[in-house]
Design a protein around this motif. Structure first.
Motif, mmCIF file in Angstrom:
data_model
loop_
_atom_site.group_PDB
_atom_site.id
_atom_site.type_symbol
_atom_site.label_atom_id
_atom_site.label_comp_id
_atom_site.label_asym_id
_atom_site.label_seq_id
_atom_site.Cartn_x
_atom_site.Cartn_y
_atom_site.Cartn_z
ATOM 1 N N GLN A 1 0.820 -1.214 0.000
ATOM 2 C CA GLN A 1 0.000 0.000 0.000
ATOM 3 C C GLN A 1 0.859 1.272 0.000
ATOM 4 O O GLN A 1 0.760 2.084 0.910
ATOM 5 C CB GLN A 1 -0.928 -0.009 1.241
ATOM 6 N N PRO A 2 1.720 1.452 -0.999
ATOM 7 C CA PRO A 2 2.627 2.614 -0.998
ATOM 8 C C PRO A 2 1.913 3.884 -1.423
ATOM 9 O O PRO A 2 0.875 3.837 -2.087
ATOM 10 C CB PRO A 2 3.686 2.210 -2.019
ATOM 11 N N GLY A 3 2.502 5.005 -1.059
ATOM 12 C CA GLY A 3 1.982 6.292 -1.484
ATOM 13 C C GLY A 3 2.481 6.617 -2.884
ATOM 14 O O GLY A 3 3.421 5.991 -3.368
ATOM 15 N N PRO A 4 1.873 7.638 -3.524
ATOM 16 C CA PRO A 4 2.259 7.957 -4.909
ATOM 17 C C PRO A 4 3.711 8.386 -5.029
ATOM 18 O O PRO A 4 4.403 8.024 -5.974
ATOM 19 C CB PRO A 4 1.326 9.119 -5.279
ATOM 20 N N LEU A 5 4.232 9.167 -4.033
ATOM 21 C CA LEU A 5 5.611 9.632 -4.117
ATOM 22 C C LEU A 5 6.582 8.470 -4.017
ATOM 23 O O LEU A 5 7.593 8.415 -4.720
ATOM 24 C CB LEU A 5 5.880 10.645 -3.008
ATOM 25 N N THR A 6 6.273 7.535 -3.142
ATOM 26 C CA THR A 6 7.117 6.348 -2.979
ATOM 27 C C THR A 6 7.195 5.590 -4.291
ATOM 28 O O THR A 6 8.263 5.196 -4.764
ATOM 29 C CB THR A 6 6.518 5.449 -1.889
ATOM 30 N N LEU A 7 6.018 5.442 -4.910
ATOM 31 C CA LEU A 7 5.964 4.694 -6.172
ATOM 32 C C LEU A 7 6.824 5.343 -7.236
ATOM 33 O O LEU A 7 7.604 4.694 -7.923
ATOM 34 C CB LEU A 7 4.515 4.636 -6.655
#
Lengths: 430, 409
Positions: free
Chosen positions: B138-144
């Protein structure tokens, strides 16, 4: 072990290096220094275990007077002992300076003098002495409590002896003079002497006058060698406090005054303190000074919280004196069931003896009776009135039985009792 | 004054006979303080017991921690992987993760990243991406964006399908094996491989689902963290997907970033840096001095000496007690009778009427000594019977005045 104020000051002085070099090693160093000083001083201090003690305490002292107790301390060690010594007197001994500093050379001894001002009658005790021997630096001390029991006997104060000279004068006045006016079976013929003006003409001995040319009168003296038995009640009613003094202490004062007076008056005095068993017994037949024997016997008396055993008193009195005596009962009238205790006892005693019941009246009851300010005060007044009526009823019954009653406030009781004794003696009723 | 001299006391002599002085005194001390020693040691034991029991075994309460046995933990999946021969190693900092990956050898470990707080910065994520196959939970958009360019976030699972199990809907082996997984409150992603679409994609719409992966398989995204939790692992095909995704390599590094990954250079100055250096040592020293002065002042010079106190009772207590009984029982008539009897007796004595005098004799004698009429005197002395407190108060005062009046003349 104990540390001194000087040691605390030394510790406080450590603040300066710590402010100058604020770091953990400074603290540790100063702690080490403190520990070293402590260890050194403790090692150099003379051991209190080598101390030897000897007491010199006065045998007895009268209450309200002061005494000095001496404590001799020996130092058995090879070092000079600098010690704070505390003599462990019980609080009512009133030790003024129980804590004293003393310096004892090696192998020598020194003494401390403790001034005592006892505040209670009885045998006061001092169970131990505490020696706190400090080192030469005065930083730390070795402390030891040594069992060294001692006792001081505090005798009753006998304030009533202030009345003694006046009463003795009165008693002497009975000699020859007073008995002249009262001719009774109780007076004894003493001597014949020349008539002087003022003598009662009825005392002229006509037969003797006829043998001589002068008029001769007979003189009498009050009878001597009569017996006085004083019975002091030490049961629960004697614990009652009246005007800041327990009933027992008032009774003791009255008993002492009467005993001394009767002893000087030539009568034989016996004293009993009794509740359920005999607490003290002194007779003037015993050798030595009656007063000192009495105060020694009275010294340890304390009120016992038990009921008086009235039935035993006749036997006790009989054991002391089989003859007709003046029996003085120092007791309380308001002990609830006078009908069961006091009245039958007096009824028994009056058959053989003259009975005088002396009792302390509570002035507080009179004050309560007179206070009519509030409703509560009225109820108190009614209760006080009831108590006074009960006393009056018992007093009347006692008088009816033929006993004498002296009922007085605490400070009045000793002189009034003495007065009544002199009256009885003057009347030749003994 | 006669003196009583006590014999010389040698306290040391008696002790010297018993040779072992120190052990004996120690034993004496033990015996004397036995009670407090027992209480103290019992307290100590209980405290220690509670401490030990409370921390028995590694336990954690963090979400998806491998040592958390609670519903939101991930102990179950870690245990299953372990029993299947996968070494699961939990790490909480990037350095530890890199070390673990490096020690296992290239290509032999998978890294699971669960970073709900987005603690890891971009540089860290880039380092991590190079380490090996990555499973992002469940990563955040910035992490992705930092880890992989091809997978992007596509918003949360709509509430309408939150409680449903979503079918695989793709040809990925792991997804097909799992069949269906829980949608929960997960996130949707799209990328090169997309599985478990929540709704069918229309024309022109990009496919988005709960599972996404790059084509080369170096990065896999699990859109719903709940499928790894102890609570939900056993439902639908959650377990199959999780185990297949995470169990591909001999080692799994379970990386949950913590505060250790934060740069701490910007921390504000604390109190110890603002105060002078000597304050703390001086404070400690003053505390020590205070303790010493307590020892100095608190040392008692010898045991207390008991004082035997005699019993002393106030004599009028009985009368006061009786008065309270009267008042509580409202015995006004009884109280009045007492007062009346007292006054009559004293008047009889005052007039010397003798013991046998009756009320009438007293009245007759009193009339001559008072201004009041005979009837009034008789009223006060004989007839008035107060029944209330107020009446009693008035009557008692009248009686007192009358008595003083009559006896003063």
């Amino acid at each position: 072990m104990a540390i001194t104020g000087r040691f605390v000051l030394l510790a406080l002085a450590g603040l300066f290096p710590i402010l100058r070099f604020p770091a953990a090693p400074t603290i540790l160093l100063w702690l080490l220094l403190l520990g070293a000083v402590l260890a050194l001083d403790l090692t150099l201090a003379a051991s209190p275990r080598t101390a030897t003690l000897r007491r010199e305490i006065p045998h007895s002292v009268r209450l309200t007077e002061s005494a000095t107790a001496v404590l001799v301390i020996g130092n058995g060690s090879r070092r000079t002992m600098r010690a704070w010594v505390k003599d462990g007197w019980q609080p009512s001994a009133g030790a003024l300076n129980p804590r004293q500093s003393v310096r004892i050379p090696a192998g020598g001894r020194n003494r401390i003098t403790v001034r005592l001002h006892p505040t209670r009658r009885g045998e006061l005790s001092v169970p131990h002495v505490t020696v706190r021997s400090s080192g030469p630096l005065g930083m730390a001390a070795r402390q030891l409590t040594i069992q060294a029991p001692g006792h001081l006997r505090v005798l009753p104060p006998f304030h009533a002896r202030a009345h003694l000279p006046a009463k003795l004068r009165q008693l002497r006045g009975l000699d020859g003079k007073a008995a002249v006016q009262i001719r009774g079976a109780g007076t004894e013929f003493d001597s014949l002497r020349d008539y002087v003006r003022g003598d009662d003409v009825r005392s002229i001995d006509w037969r003797a006058t006829a043998r001589r040319r002068d008029i001769v009168v007979r003189t009498w003296r009050p009878e001597r060698d009569r017996r006085v038995v004083i019975v002091l009640d030490t049961s629960r009613t004697s614990a009652a406090r009246i005007e800041d003094e327990p009933r027992l202490d008032t009774g003791i004062e009255a008993a002492l005054l009467l005993a001394v007076l009767a002893d000087r008056g030539g009568d034989r005095v016996d004293f009993l303190a009794f509740d359920r068993r005999l607490r003290a017994r002194v007779g003037s037949a015993a050798k030595g000074n009656l007063l000192s024997a009495l105060v020694q016997a009275i010294m340890p008396l304390q009120p016992e919280l038990i009921e008086l055993d009235w039935t035993q008193i006749p036997a006790q009195v009989h054991a002391v004196s089989a003859h007709r005596s003046l029996v003085v009962l120092l007791t309380a009238l308001d002990s609830g069931a006078a009908e069961e205790g006091l009245l039958p006892l007096v009824a028994t005693l009056v058959r053989q003896h003259i009975v005088l019941v002396a009792t302390v009246r509570d002035p507080l009851l009179e004050r309560m009776r007179a206070d009519r300010s509030t409703v509560s005060a009225i109820f108190r007044a009614a209760a006080a009135e009831r108590a006074l009526l009960d006393r009056a009823a018992v007093t009347a019954q006692l008088r009816h039985l033929g006993a004498e009653v002296v009922d007085a406030a605490p400070h009045e009781l000793p002189p009034q009792l003495a007065e009544r004794y002199i009256q009885l003696k003057a009347a030749g009723r003994l | 004054m006669t003196l009583q001299r006590s014999p010389e006391a040698f306290p040391g002599a008696a002790r010297r006979k018993n040779l072992p002085v120190w052990p004996q005194r120690f034993r004496e001390g033990l015996r004397r303080h036995r009670f407090w020693l027992l209480i103290g040691s019992a307290f100590l034991l209980v405290t220690l017991g509670i401490l030990v029991l409370g921390n028995f075994g590694p336990r954690s309460s963090a979400a998806l921690a491998v040592d958390n046995p609670g519903p939101n933990g991930a102990m179950a999946v870690a245990r299953v992987l372990h029993s299947q021969g996968v070494t699961v190693q939990a790490t909480d900092s990037l350095d530890a993760t890199m070390t673990a990956v490096g020690s296992a050898g290239p290509g032999r470990s998978t890294v699971l990243l669960y970073d709900p707080g987005s603690l890891l910065d971009k540089a860290g994520l880039t380092r991590l991406a190079a380490a090996g196959p990555l499973v992002l939970v469940q990563p955040g958009p910035l992490t992705l964006r930092a880890v992989t360019g091809s997978i992007t976030a596509a918003g949360p699972v709509p509430d309408s399908s939150a409680s449903s199990a979503v079918p695989a809907g793709c040809s990925n082996g792991d997804a097909v094996a799992a069949g269906r997984i829980d949608a929960g409150h997960g996130q949707l992603y799209h990328g090169e491989v997309v599985c478990f679409p929540v709704r069918a994609a229309g024309a022109g719409q990009v496919r988005s689902g709960l599972f996404a992966a790059t084509a080369d398989g170096r990065a896999t995204v699990l859109g719903n963290s709940a499928i790894l939790s102890n609570d939900r692992l056993a439902s639908s095909g959650n377990a199959a997907l999780a185990l297949r995704t995470l169990g591909k390599t001999p080692q799994l590094v379970w990386y949950t970033p913590s505060l250790k990954d934060l740069r701490t250079s910007a921390a504000p100055k604390d109190l110890s840096q603002l105060t002078p250096r000597w304050v703390l040592p001086a404070g400690i020293w003053l505390l020590i001095v205070a303790c010493l002065s307590m020892l100095f002042k608190g040392r008692r010079d010898g045991p207390l000496v008991p004082e035997p106190l005699p019993v002393v009772v106030k004599a009028a207590e009985t009368a006061v007690g009786r008065a309270r009984l009267y008042q509580d029982a409202r015995a006004t008539e009884h109280a009045a009778a007492g007062l009346r009897a007292g006054t009559l007796m004293r008047l009889a004595q005052h007039f010397r009427l003798g013991a046998a005098a009756g009320v009438d004799d007293v009245l007759r004698a009193a009339v001559g000594h008072s201004n009041r009429s005979a009837a009034e005197l008789a009223d006060i002395l004989v007839w008035v019977r107060p029944t209330t407190d107020a009446a009693l108060l008035r009557w008692a005062q009248d009686l007192d005045i009358l008595e003083k009046e009559v006896t003063s003349r």
